[in-house]
Each structure stands twice: as C-alpha cells, then as structure tokens.
Design an enzyme around this catalytic site. Structure first.
Site, PDB file in Angstrom:
ATOM      1  N   ASP A  55     -53.112  -0.911  -9.486  1.00  0.00           N
ATOM      2  CA  ASP A  55     -54.290  -0.612 -10.328  1.00  0.00           C
ATOM      3  C   ASP A  55     -53.928   0.161 -11.599  1.00  0.00           C
ATOM      4  OD1 ASP A  55     -53.705   1.339  -8.292  1.00  0.00           O
ATOM      5  OD2 ASP A  55     -55.473   2.449  -8.938  1.00  0.00           O
ATOM      6  N   GLY A  61     -43.095  16.152  -0.689  1.00  0.00           N
ATOM      7  CA  GLY A  61     -44.506  16.501  -0.726  1.00  0.00           C
ATOM      8  C   GLY A  61     -45.296  15.247  -0.470  1.00  0.00           C
ATOM      9  N   HIS A  62     -45.921  15.158   0.691  1.00  0.00           N
ATOM     10  CA  HIS A  62     -46.715  13.971   1.002  1.00  0.00           C
ATOM     11  C   HIS A  62     -48.178  14.260   0.715  1.00  0.00           C
ATOM     12  CE1 HIS A  62     -43.621  11.968   3.884  1.00  0.00           C
ATOM     13  NE2 HIS A  62     -43.173  12.147   2.659  1.00  0.00           N
ATOM     14  N   THR A  63     -48.723  13.520  -0.232  1.00  0.00           N
ATOM     15  CA  THR A  63     -50.126  13.702  -0.573  1.00  0.00           C
ATOM     16  C   THR A  63     -50.958  12.781   0.310  1.00  0.00           C
ATOM     17  OG1 THR A  63     -49.404  14.108  -2.821  1.00  0.00           O
ATOM     18  CG2 THR A  63     -51.756  13.725  -2.493  1.00  0.00           C
ATOM     19  N   ARG A 118     -20.436  23.372   9.335  1.00  0.00           N
ATOM     20  CA  ARG A 118     -20.553  24.020  10.654  1.00  0.00           C
ATOM     21  C   ARG A 118     -20.761  25.532  10.542  1.00  0.00           C
ATOM     22  NH1 ARG A 118     -15.214  21.066  12.163  1.00  0.00           N
ATOM     23  NH2 ARG A 118     -15.085  21.573   9.963  1.00  0.00           N
ATOM     24  N   ASP A 161     -42.181   9.482  -3.795  1.00  0.00           N
ATOM     25  CA  ASP A 161     -43.493   9.389  -4.455  1.00  0.00           C
ATOM     26  C   ASP A 161     -44.007   7.955  -4.573  1.00  0.00           C
ATOM     27  OD1 ASP A 161     -43.156  12.157  -4.885  1.00  0.00           O
ATOM     28  OD2 ASP A 161     -41.964  11.714  -6.654  1.00  0.00           O
ATOM     29  N   ARG A 186     -43.776  19.054 -11.468  1.00  0.00           N
ATOM     30  CA  ARG A 186     -43.065  18.536 -12.642  1.00  0.00           C
ATOM     31  C   ARG A 186     -43.569  17.133 -13.002  1.00  0.00           C
ATOM     32  NH1 ARG A 186     -36.904  18.914 -10.836  1.00  0.00           N
ATOM     33  NH2 ARG A 186     -37.871  18.346  -8.864  1.00  0.00           N
ATOM     34  N   LYS A 244     -50.129   1.154  -6.151  1.00  0.00           N
ATOM     35  CA  LYS A 244     -50.557   1.548  -7.507  1.00  0.00           C
ATOM     36  C   LYS A 244     -50.556   0.407  -8.523  1.00  0.00           C
ATOM     37  CE  LYS A 244     -50.288   6.477  -8.004  1.00  0.00           C
ATOM     38  NZ  LYS A 244     -49.680   7.610  -8.683  1.00  0.00           N
ATOM     39  N   GLN A 278     -38.493  11.141   0.636  1.00  0.00           N
ATOM     40  CA  GLN A 278     -37.749  10.695  -0.558  1.00  0.00           C
ATOM     41  C   GLN A 278     -37.604   9.155  -0.547  1.00  0.00           C
ATOM     42  OE1 GLN A 278     -35.976  13.588   1.169  1.00  0.00           O
ATOM     43  NE2 GLN A 278     -37.474  14.790   0.108  1.00  0.00           N
ATOM     44  N   GLY A 292     -45.864   6.564  -2.246  1.00  0.00           N
ATOM     45  CA  GLY A 292     -47.107   6.417  -1.474  1.00  0.00           C
ATOM     46  C   GLY A 292     -46.840   6.207   0.010  1.00  0.00           C
ATOM     47  N   LYS A 293     -45.727   6.761   0.480  1.00  0.00           N
ATOM     48  CA  LYS A 293     -45.415   6.666   1.919  1.00  0.00           C
ATOM     49  C   LYS A 293     -46.477   7.362   2.747  1.00  0.00           C
ATOM     50  CE  LYS A 293     -41.407   8.666   1.302  1.00  0.00           C
ATOM     51  NZ  LYS A 293     -41.359   8.643  -0.168  1.00  0.00           N
ATOM     52  N   GLY A 294     -46.987   8.481   2.206  1.00  0.00           N
ATOM     53  CA  GLY A 294     -48.007   9.257   2.926  1.00  0.00           C
ATOM     54  C   GLY A 294     -49.216   8.409   3.259  1.00  0.00           C
TER      55      GLY A 294
HETATM   56  P1  IMP Z   1     -33.451  18.279  -3.644  1.00  0.00           P
HETATM   57  O1  IMP Z   1     -33.797  17.292  -2.589  1.00  0.00           O
HETATM   58  O2  IMP Z   1     -34.465  19.383  -3.777  1.00  0.00           O
HETATM   59  O3  IMP Z   1     -32.042  18.783  -3.515  1.00  0.00           O
HETATM   60  O4  IMP Z   1     -33.500  17.514  -5.059  1.00  0.00           O
HETATM   61  C1  IMP Z   1     -32.577  16.465  -5.378  1.00  0.00           C
HETATM   62  C2  IMP Z   1     -33.272  15.383  -6.203  1.00  0.00           C
HETATM   63  O5  IMP Z   1     -34.232  14.719  -5.388  1.00  0.00           O
HETATM   64  C3  IMP Z   1     -34.056  15.913  -7.408  1.00  0.00           C
HETATM   65  O6  IMP Z   1     -33.985  14.935  -8.430  1.00  0.00           O
HETATM   66  C4  IMP Z   1     -35.483  16.033  -6.862  1.00  0.00           C
HETATM   67  O7  IMP Z   1     -36.449  15.970  -7.880  1.00  0.00           O
HETATM   68  C5  IMP Z   1     -35.536  14.809  -5.975  1.00  0.00           C
HETATM   69  N1  IMP Z   1     -36.503  14.918  -4.872  1.00  0.00           N
HETATM   70  C6  IMP Z   1     -36.362  15.590  -3.706  1.00  0.00           C
HETATM   71  N2  IMP Z   1     -37.435  15.433  -2.928  1.00  0.00           N
HETATM   72  C7  IMP Z   1     -38.275  14.621  -3.592  1.00  0.00           C
HETATM   73  C8  IMP Z   1     -39.554  14.060  -3.281  1.00  0.00           C
HETATM   74  O8  IMP Z   1     -40.134  14.258  -2.217  1.00  0.00           O
HETATM   75  N3  IMP Z   1     -40.115  13.262  -4.230  1.00  0.00           N
HETATM   76  C9  IMP Z   1     -39.486  12.990  -5.416  1.00  0.00           C
HETATM   77  N4  IMP Z   1     -38.286  13.481  -5.741  1.00  0.00           N
HETATM   78  C10 IMP Z   1     -37.682  14.287  -4.843  1.00  0.00           C
HETATM   79 MG    MG Z   2     -43.567  13.023  -2.772  1.00  0.00          MG
END
Ligand code: IMP
Ligand code: MG
Length: 329
Positions: free
Chosen positions: A280, A42-44, A138, A13, A250, A278, A174, A15-17
């Site tokens: 700003d 989730g890339h916004t 495997r 999160d 969340r 960010k 991530q 801001g890679k997107g």
């Molecule tokens: P998992 O990748 O769903 O197994 O989650 C493991 C941990 O990584 C948790 O704390 C998630 O909230 C966090 N996490 C996984 N993907 C993201 C992401 O794209 N952004 C922020 N946190 C992430």
């Molecule tokens: Mg994200």
C-alpha cells in the site's frame, strides 16, 4: 513435534510481528519461541486496537500461548522486567506464560556501556554484540546465574519433550541482510537470523513444517552504511511508510526491493510462504521499482510489478502473498 518458523528476508522491520501475531491467533500453537537476538529487536504489534512494541517477549503472550526466550537469544534482565510491566499495564496477562531458556546468555550493564560507544556499525546500543562475543569467548553469564530470573527458567529439551504434543512457532528477529554469516558483514548483527538459527534452540530439523519468509515491498536498513537511494521518492516512502526504528527511533534508509537478495534469502531459508508487506505504501506514491544488480527497473502498474516478482519465484511450490501495512488491515 511440529515447528513453523517466521524469518525476516531483508534488514529487519519487514513486518514479522504482524505475521507472527496472525499465526498465533490462527495456528493452534502450544509454544512461541524467540530464537535469536536481544532487545535490539523491536516488534510492533497491533493487538485489539492497541499498539505494543516488544523487544524480548514473543508474540504468543497476546494469546495466552507459552512464550519462550530461547538460548539463541541474549537477554537484558532490566529490559525484560520493564517489558513485563508494560504488557501487564497494557492489559495483557503474562503470569505463567513467559519462560527463559536457562542456557540463554545475559546482557550486562558493561555490555550496554561498551556497545553505547559504537559508531562504526550503527548498532542499537543494546549490548548485543558484546554479549555474544562473551558467549563465544566462554566468558559470559547464563540466565541461570541471575537470581531474579529463576522463576522464569526452563530447560528447552524437557519443555519440548515432556509435555505431550508440541506445536511451536519459532519467531525470528532482524533479517537475512543482518545475519552474522549471510548479511553484509560487518554491517550485521551478532546472531543467526535464518531458519537455521531456529534449529539451534532445541528444534530438530525434521520437525520443521512451514517457513514463513517476511519481506517488504521496498528495502529499508538502519545503521552506519549508506543505503538510502538517490531518488527523492525514497523520502516520500520513508515518510508515508513511517520508517523509523522501533527500538531507537532512527530514520530507516530506504531503497527499492533488491530482487536478487530476496531470492538468496528465500533459497537459503527454505521459504515455503513468502509474504511481501506494505504494498500500500508504493501504491500511495505510485512508483513501482525493483533493483536488480545495479539496475533499477520501473513498472507502469502495480500488476506489472507484482508479475515481475511472481516470475522470479517458483510459485507452483511456494505461496506468495502480497500484503498491506499492519495498521491498515
Ligand atoms: P546490533 O544488533 O544492535 O548490534 O546492531 C547491528 C546492526 O543491526 C545495526 O545496523 C542495527 O541497526 C541493526 N539492527 C539490529 N536489530 C535490528 C532490528 O530489529 N531491526 C532493524 N535493524 C536492526
Ligand atoms: Mg523491528
């Protein structure tokens, strides 16, 4: 072959997107490759005034660039087809642009069911951990085992070596603090989030040119551990910064930028260009903090805060760019 890499330096999160989107527009790439993670990401992306949230599909698709889900990822076919539909109905052409490495592993319904029961780590419940576990024991399924995925499959070696000059943008998901090896285990994800992770997807090391490390002016984290700072200001930052998970909605816990963790992430990823997003949001709350070990440092002005960060890095040899929220530029 030339390859550039975009990686997260905190907990996702960052801001890679936004950075990827900008590079796709200006960088002349032939391919964009997602190299780790699954639909936990989730890339916004703000594209031509519209907001898109992608989970699997790389940002290259917005610019007609071949977009590949690499073998370092795990793919949920249900989510993949849903996302294709969403892009198409948002006016983005995906035809002939989306590819999946045939040796990419697949997330099954069982993986999602199992991950859905997690409380210890606070996962995104998208089946990531169980899919990677089955890969390494495997006992997993490959994309090439799934009939509906057949039209999208490629062999990454043949794609990268048999099509003339390739210029690849490797898009990480991530971030360093969630990396399976370098993150705060066990509060991590199950994949390789560092620049080294890109190499596992058929990218030879000597092809790497720039490594764009993306951070945010403050830290955020989503998951089960306690992370939110004690000062009330973090609730303001959370609200003004709209810090809600792009995948699960969340609330993201907030704290000051941990400068030593950032230094580690820059060093280990080999960052050539550091982007701090960010700024700003801190300007709006007008409190300028940084964590160093257990101390919180406070600065009177934006300039003093920036200078402190600049002085921590070798800015003769690394570009440092301060930037704003995606929707504000
Ligand atoms: P998992 O990748 O769903 O197994 O989650 C493991 C941990 O990584 C948790 O704390 C998630 O909230 C966090 N996490 C996984 N993907 C993201 C992401 O794209 N952004 C922020 N946190 C992430
Ligand atoms: Mg994200």
């Amino acid at each position: 072959m030339i390859a550039d890499v975009v990686v997260g330096l905190q907990y996702g999160d960052e801001g890679k997107g936004k950075v990827t989107h900008h590079l796709c527009k200006t960088g002349g790439y032939t391919h964009v490759l997602r190299f780790n993670g699954g639909c936990n990401a989730g890339h916004t992306i703000f594209h031509e005034g519209k907001k898109f949230v992608t989970h699997h599909i790389p940002a290259g698709v917005f610019f007609g660039i071949k977009s590949i889900i690499g073998n370092g990822c795990v793919l949920d076919p249900v989510q993949f087809f849903r996302e294709l539909d969403e892009l198409e109905s948002g006016g983005i052409n995906t035809k002939g642009l989306i590819y999946i490495a045939k040796n990419c592993h697949v997330i099954t319904d069982q993986h999602k069911e199992e991950d859905g029961k997690d409380t210890a780590i606070g996962t995104t419940k998208r089946g990531n951990g169980p899919a990677y576990r089955d890969k390494y024991s495997r006992d997993g399924y490959l994309a090439q085992d799934i009939p509906s995925l057949k039209p999208y499959l490629i062999d990454l070696h043949d794609e990268f070596w048999n099509h003339g000059e390739t210029k690849i943008l490797c898009e990480g998901a991530q971030g360093f603090g969630l990396d399976i090896d370098w993150g705060d285990y066990p509060f991590v994800t199950s994949s390789h989030c560092t620049s080294a992770g890109a190499l596992l997807n058929g990218i030879p090391p000597q092809s790497i040119r720039r490594i764009y490390g993306v951070a945010k002016a403050y830290d955020t984290y989503v998951g089960s551990k306690r992370f939110h700072g004690h000062e009330n200001i973090f609730n303001d930052i959370q609200g003004i910064g709209k810090e809600f998970g792009a995948t699960t909605g969340r609330r993201r816990q907030c704290n000051w930028l941990d400068i030593k963790n950032l230094q580690r992430a820059v060093d280990i990823n080999g960052v050539t260009d550091l982007i701090i997003n960010k700024v700003d949001i801190l300007r709006e709350v007008d409190v300028w903090g940084i964590r160093r070990d257990t101390a919180t440092l406070k600065f009177d002005t934006e300039q003093r805060w920036k200078s402190y960060i600049e002085n921590n890095f070798d800015i003769e040899n690394m570009n440092l760019i301060f930037s704003e929220s995606p929707e504000r530029i």
